[in-house]
Every structure is written in C-alpha cells, then in structure tokens.
Design a protein around this motif. Structure first.
Motif, PDB file in Angstrom:
ATOM      1  N   LEU A   1     -33.580 -13.893 -76.144  1.00 11.86           N
ATOM      2  CA  LEU A   1     -32.802 -12.938 -77.179  1.00 11.86           C
ATOM      3  C   LEU A   1     -33.616 -11.839 -77.509  1.00 11.86           C
ATOM      4  O   LEU A   1     -33.389 -10.602 -77.598  1.00 11.86           O
ATOM      5  CB  LEU A   1     -32.736 -13.830 -78.636  1.00 11.86           C
ATOM      6  N   ILE A   2     -35.121 -11.848 -77.526  1.00 19.17           N
ATOM      7  CA  ILE A   2     -36.339 -10.943 -77.606  1.00 19.17           C
ATOM      8  C   ILE A   2     -35.992 -10.144 -76.458  1.00 19.17           C
ATOM      9  O   ILE A   2     -36.033  -8.725 -76.334  1.00 19.17           O
ATOM     10  CB  ILE A   2     -37.481 -11.532 -77.821  1.00 19.17           C
ATOM     11  N   ARG A   3     -36.131 -10.683 -75.198  1.00 16.38           N
ATOM     12  CA  ARG A   3     -36.087  -9.841 -74.053  1.00 16.38           C
ATOM     13  C   ARG A   3     -35.033  -8.876 -73.843  1.00 16.38           C
ATOM     14  O   ARG A   3     -35.060  -7.741 -73.457  1.00 16.38           O
ATOM     15  CB  ARG A   3     -35.977 -10.870 -72.636  1.00 16.38           C
ATOM     16  N   LEU A   4     -33.741  -9.324 -74.295  1.00 11.21           N
ATOM     17  CA  LEU A   4     -32.474  -8.383 -74.232  1.00 11.21           C
ATOM     18  C   LEU A   4     -32.618  -7.343 -75.335  1.00 11.21           C
ATOM     19  O   LEU A   4     -31.961  -6.493 -75.296  1.00 11.21           O
ATOM     20  CB  LEU A   4     -31.372  -9.402 -74.617  1.00 11.21           C
ATOM     21  N   SER A   5     -33.677  -7.277 -76.114  1.00 10.94           N
ATOM     22  CA  SER A   5     -33.862  -6.350 -77.060  1.00 10.94           C
ATOM     23  C   SER A   5     -34.948  -5.386 -76.792  1.00 10.94           C
ATOM     24  O   SER A   5     -35.224  -4.555 -77.531  1.00 10.94           O
ATOM     25  CB  SER A   5     -34.460  -6.903 -78.696  1.00 10.94           C
ATOM     26  N   LEU A   6     -35.489  -5.407 -75.793  1.00  8.26           N
ATOM     27  CA  LEU A   6     -36.456  -4.382 -75.183  1.00  8.26           C
ATOM     28  C   LEU A   6     -35.861  -3.139 -75.185  1.00  8.26           C
ATOM     29  O   LEU A   6     -34.904  -2.984 -74.835  1.00  8.26           O
ATOM     30  CB  LEU A   6     -36.723  -4.904 -73.696  1.00  8.26           C
ATOM     31  N   ASP A   7     -36.450  -2.061 -75.915  1.00  7.83           N
ATOM     32  CA  ASP A   7     -36.135  -0.595 -75.868  1.00  7.83           C
ATOM     33  C   ASP A   7     -35.011  -0.675 -76.942  1.00  7.83           C
ATOM     34  O   ASP A   7     -34.308   0.383 -76.947  1.00  7.83           O
ATOM     35  CB  ASP A   7     -35.542  -0.264 -74.265  1.00  7.83           C
ATOM     36  N   GLU A   8     -34.951  -1.460 -77.822  1.00  9.43           N
ATOM     37  CA  GLU A   8     -33.893  -1.337 -78.688  1.00  9.43           C
ATOM     38  C   GLU A   8     -34.732  -1.398 -80.124  1.00  9.43           C
ATOM     39  O   GLU A   8     -35.544  -2.067 -80.178  1.00  9.43           O
ATOM     40  CB  GLU A   8     -32.648  -2.423 -78.791  1.00  9.43           C
ATOM     41  N   ARG A   9     -34.116  -1.042 -81.146  1.00  9.67           N
ATOM     42  CA  ARG A   9     -34.630  -1.014 -82.589  1.00  9.67           C
ATOM     43  C   ARG A   9     -34.448  -2.493 -82.994  1.00  9.67           C
ATOM     44  O   ARG A   9     -33.335  -3.116 -83.000  1.00  9.67           O
ATOM     45  CB  ARG A   9     -34.120   0.050 -83.480  1.00  9.67           C
ATOM     46  N   ILE A  10     -35.567  -3.269 -83.362  1.00  6.75           N
ATOM     47  CA  ILE A  10     -35.291  -4.435 -84.043  1.00  6.75           C
ATOM     48  C   ILE A  10     -35.687  -4.697 -85.496  1.00  6.75           C
ATOM     49  O   ILE A  10     -36.478  -3.592 -85.858  1.00  6.75           O
ATOM     50  CB  ILE A  10     -36.116  -5.550 -83.195  1.00  6.75           C
ATOM     51  N   TYR A  11     -35.524  -5.664 -86.111  1.00 10.03           N
ATOM     52  CA  TYR A  11     -36.041  -5.892 -87.418  1.00 10.03           C
ATOM     53  C   TYR A  11     -36.983  -7.121 -87.364  1.00 10.03           C
ATOM     54  O   TYR A  11     -36.520  -8.039 -86.582  1.00 10.03           O
ATOM     55  CB  TYR A  11     -34.881  -6.396 -88.214  1.00 10.03           C
ATOM     56  N   VAL A  12     -37.840  -7.093 -87.829  1.00 10.78           N
ATOM     57  CA  VAL A  12     -39.036  -8.054 -87.939  1.00 10.78           C
ATOM     58  C   VAL A  12     -39.504  -8.531 -89.287  1.00 10.78           C
ATOM     59  O   VAL A  12     -39.893  -7.545 -89.977  1.00 10.78           O
ATOM     60  CB  VAL A  12     -40.519  -7.858 -87.033  1.00 10.78           C
ATOM     61  N   LYS A  13     -39.308  -9.832 -89.433  1.00  9.97           N
ATOM     62  CA  LYS A  13     -39.651 -10.485 -90.898  1.00  9.97           C
ATOM     63  C   LYS A  13     -41.078 -10.913 -90.628  1.00  9.97           C
ATOM     64  O   LYS A  13     -41.372 -11.826 -89.801  1.00  9.97           O
ATOM     65  CB  LYS A  13     -38.745 -11.359 -91.276  1.00  9.97           C
ATOM     66  N   LEU A  14     -42.265 -10.656 -91.301  1.00  9.70           N
ATOM     67  CA  LEU A  14     -43.400 -11.162 -91.209  1.00  9.70           C
ATOM     68  C   LEU A  14     -43.876 -11.942 -92.479  1.00  9.70           C
ATOM     69  O   LEU A  14     -43.214 -11.750 -93.457  1.00  9.70           O
ATOM     70  CB  LEU A  14     -44.458 -10.210 -90.992  1.00  9.70           C
ATOM     71  N   ARG A  15     -45.056 -12.736 -92.236  1.00 15.50           N
ATOM     72  CA  ARG A  15     -45.629 -13.206 -93.456  1.00 15.50           C
ATOM     73  C   ARG A  15     -46.228 -12.339 -94.489  1.00 15.50           C
ATOM     74  O   ARG A  15     -46.311 -11.156 -93.997  1.00 15.50           O
ATOM     75  CB  ARG A  15     -46.763 -14.246 -92.901  1.00 15.50           C
ATOM     76  N   SER A  16     -46.402 -12.636 -95.567  1.00 19.64           N
ATOM     77  CA  SER A  16     -46.842 -11.913 -96.689  1.00 19.64           C
ATOM     78  C   SER A  16     -45.940 -10.830 -96.880  1.00 19.64           C
ATOM     79  O   SER A  16     -46.429  -9.621 -97.288  1.00 19.64           O
ATOM     80  CB  SER A  16     -48.288 -11.367 -96.398  1.00 19.64           C
ATOM     81  N   ASP A  17     -44.631 -11.175 -97.094  1.00 20.23           N
ATOM     82  CA  ASP A  17     -43.783 -10.292 -97.627  1.00 20.23           C
ATOM     83  C   ASP A  17     -43.750  -8.712 -97.046  1.00 20.23           C
ATOM     84  O   ASP A  17     -43.617  -7.700 -97.603  1.00 20.23           O
ATOM     85  CB  ASP A  17     -43.611 -10.227 -99.223  1.00 20.23           C
ATOM     86  N   ARG A  18     -43.889  -8.797 -95.643  1.00 15.17           N
ATOM     87  CA  ARG A  18     -43.647  -7.550 -94.763  1.00 15.17           C
ATOM     88  C   ARG A  18     -42.714  -7.465 -94.018  1.00 15.17           C
ATOM     89  O   ARG A  18     -42.267  -8.776 -93.484  1.00 15.17           O
ATOM     90  CB  ARG A  18     -44.984  -7.358 -94.010  1.00 15.17           C
TER      91      ARG A  18
END
Lengths: 93, 91, 125
Positions: C43-60
């Motif tokens: 799923l990540i590989r297919l997103s190369l060169d695309e805009r993605i959303y990333v949810k991180l720890r500590s509410d970022r």
C-alpha cells in the motif's frame, strides 16, 4: 540500508534534527551509522531561549531512536534517485 | 462483536490461522492509544502491520475520520476483532 | 471477472482462497505494473510520488509527497505540512480548548517508529 546510504551521502551538509522531546538541533552532519545514530558539528539549538543550558554545546552524538524528524537541505534530495532506491528496497526488503 | 471468525475456513486453531481467516472481512482494530479503526481488512503481515479499506476512525466512540485505504503500523495494534457490519453506529 | 471494477485486492484474495498457488504466480508474473496489494507495505509502495497522510504519535499529522520509505516506515516526504494538535484546559471553566499549530517543511525525514497510520490518496477507479 536505504536511509543509511542516503544520510552517508548527506555528510557535510546542514540539517536540523528534531528529537522526540521537542528539542531541535541544527548542525553540520558529521557522520551516521546503520542505526541512524547521528553526529552533528557546529551545532546550535533552534530555540535557545527555551534550552539555555544547551548554549555551549558545539557538537553532539544523537542516538537514532530519539530522533523524530530530520529537516533536509532541499538540494540534498534527488527525488528520482530516492524513488528508484525505495522501489529496490521494497522488492529486496 | 467477535466470535464469528471461525466460519470461513472451518475451525480456527491458532492466532496465525485466525489472522489468515479474516482477510477481506470487516474488522475493528484497536490501538494501544484506545483509538478504534473499523473497516475491511485487506491484508496483514508478521509484524501485524495492517492494510484496511473503507476505514473509519473512532476516538472515544465518535467517528473522527474516514480513509479509503489505511496502513496501520503493527506496533500500535492492541487487538483485531471481526465484526458483522462496518457501520454499527450508522454514519 | 465477478465484479465490474478491477479490484486487485479481491482477485488476489480469491486466488489465495481457492489455494491455487500456481495460478497466483501466473497472476503476479503477468501483471507488469505489479499493482497488487499482497502485504500491507505494498500500500505504501503504490503511494510513492503521491501525497499521503501520516498520523504520528504525540498528536502530530503530516501531509506530503512520499519520496522514499523502508520497512520500518522511515520516510522522506516533500512539501510537508505538519499539524500539531494540543488540548488545553481552561483554568476557570475547565473547558477543553483544542489548538492546532501548522508549519511547512520542504523536505523531511520521518523516523518510522513514530508512525501510527499512513493513508494513500484515493486511487483512481
């Protein structure tokens, strides 16, 4: 291996390392290892008012696991090269 | 909520068998933080990294976000549970 | 096909379900693009060169173009917008005040251990 190689190529350039405790340190990338531990030289803390005790720190070793982000120099990012490397990594890893 | 995970491939014996049997099924994934993700489980790997479709994010039981596809990093996963329907709370 | 839409998830799963491993291999080899999602990292590989959303720890949260990643979910993102959400309690009314801080970073390396969720853009049908 991808990011280890990438950071090795970045040695000598200015980066800002942001730690998980919110401390941000700017400096020249001196070296990096396979764990992405980082040595910085000519360092300065970005928010000096908040961390005055860091004023005299001129170089440091940062354990890879405490890093949240590294802000990269724009000319240190070859986008096409990274894409190819990431695809190779995905196949092999 | 759970308990229906044994119907697809006969008797579920081990955790690994369970994980194999629930691909393509509606699931709830609970993270260590308490956040729930409801959606269709596309696939997962040995680290419990998860790919989901039609994912809904519930914080304190309230729908907060929707994602077409979502990758969840395995270290955050508390449990995966099968459900009969994805939209239990409407929406 | 059983479905009018081309859906690699389901075809892939169907082959696995039937247990025809050889068929599965033929299927993989014949698809040059390899747009199958057989493991979550695809799923990540297919997103190369695309805009993605990333949810991180500590509410970022991050939104940015994915330039590189590895199996730890270490990533390099471009044209990144970071949103930090903080919740303060009002001293008098005890009401929760939700604040978001935004900033933009041109190129950012993100260490994978902070990643909770990655969502690729909605793929074209």
């Amino acid at each position: 291996m991808l990011f280890f190689s990438y950071f090795k190529d970045l040695v000598g350039q200015e980066v800002t390392v942001e730690l998980k405790n919110d401390l941000a340190i700017r400096g020249t990338l001196h070296s990096v290892d396979q764990y992405l531990n980082i040595k910085l030289e000519n360092t300065r803390v970005v928010d000096q008012d908040k961390y005055p005790h860091m004023l005299s720190v001129r170089n440091c070793f940062i354990r890879g696991s405490v890093v949240r982000y590294v802000q990269l120099p724009p000319d240190g990012v070859d986008v096409d090269l990274l894409h190819d490397a990431a695809r190779r990594e995905a196949r092999g890893g | 909520m759970s308990g229906s995970g044994e119907k697809i491939s006969g008797t579920t014996k081990t955790p690994a068998d369970f994980l194999k049997s629930i691909r393509g099924r509606p699931v709830v994934v609970k993270l260590n933080s308490g956040v729930d993700y409801r959606g269709i489980l596309a696939c997962l790997d040995g680290y419990m990294n998860i790919a989901m479709e039609q994912t809904e994010e519930y914080v304190n039981g309230q729908l907060k976000n929707k994602y077409g596809d979502a990758f969840i990093r395995g270290n955050n996963v508390l449990y995966i549970s099968t459900v009969k329907r994805t939209l239990a709370d409407g929406a | 096909m059983f479905r009018s839409e081309w859906d690699p998830f389901r075809v892939c799963d169907l082959l696995r379900f039937i247990g025809t491993e050889t068929l599965g291999e033929v299927y993989t080899m014949s698809s040059e693009e390899d747009a199958t999602v057989r493991e979550p990292l695809d799923l990540i590989r297919l997103s190369l060169d695309e805009r993605i959303y990333v949810k991180l720890r500590s509410d970022r949260e991050l939104r940015g173009k994915l330039h590189a990643f590895d199996q730890h979910l270490n990533m390099i993102l471009g044209d990144v917008e970071e949103v930090i959400t903080t919740v303060e309690i009002d001293d008098e009314t005890y009401e929760e005040i939700v604040r978001t801080t935004k900033r933009n970073i041109q190129f950012l390396f993100v260490r994978g251990d902070g990643v909770i969720l990655v969502s690729p853009p909605l793929r074209a049908p």
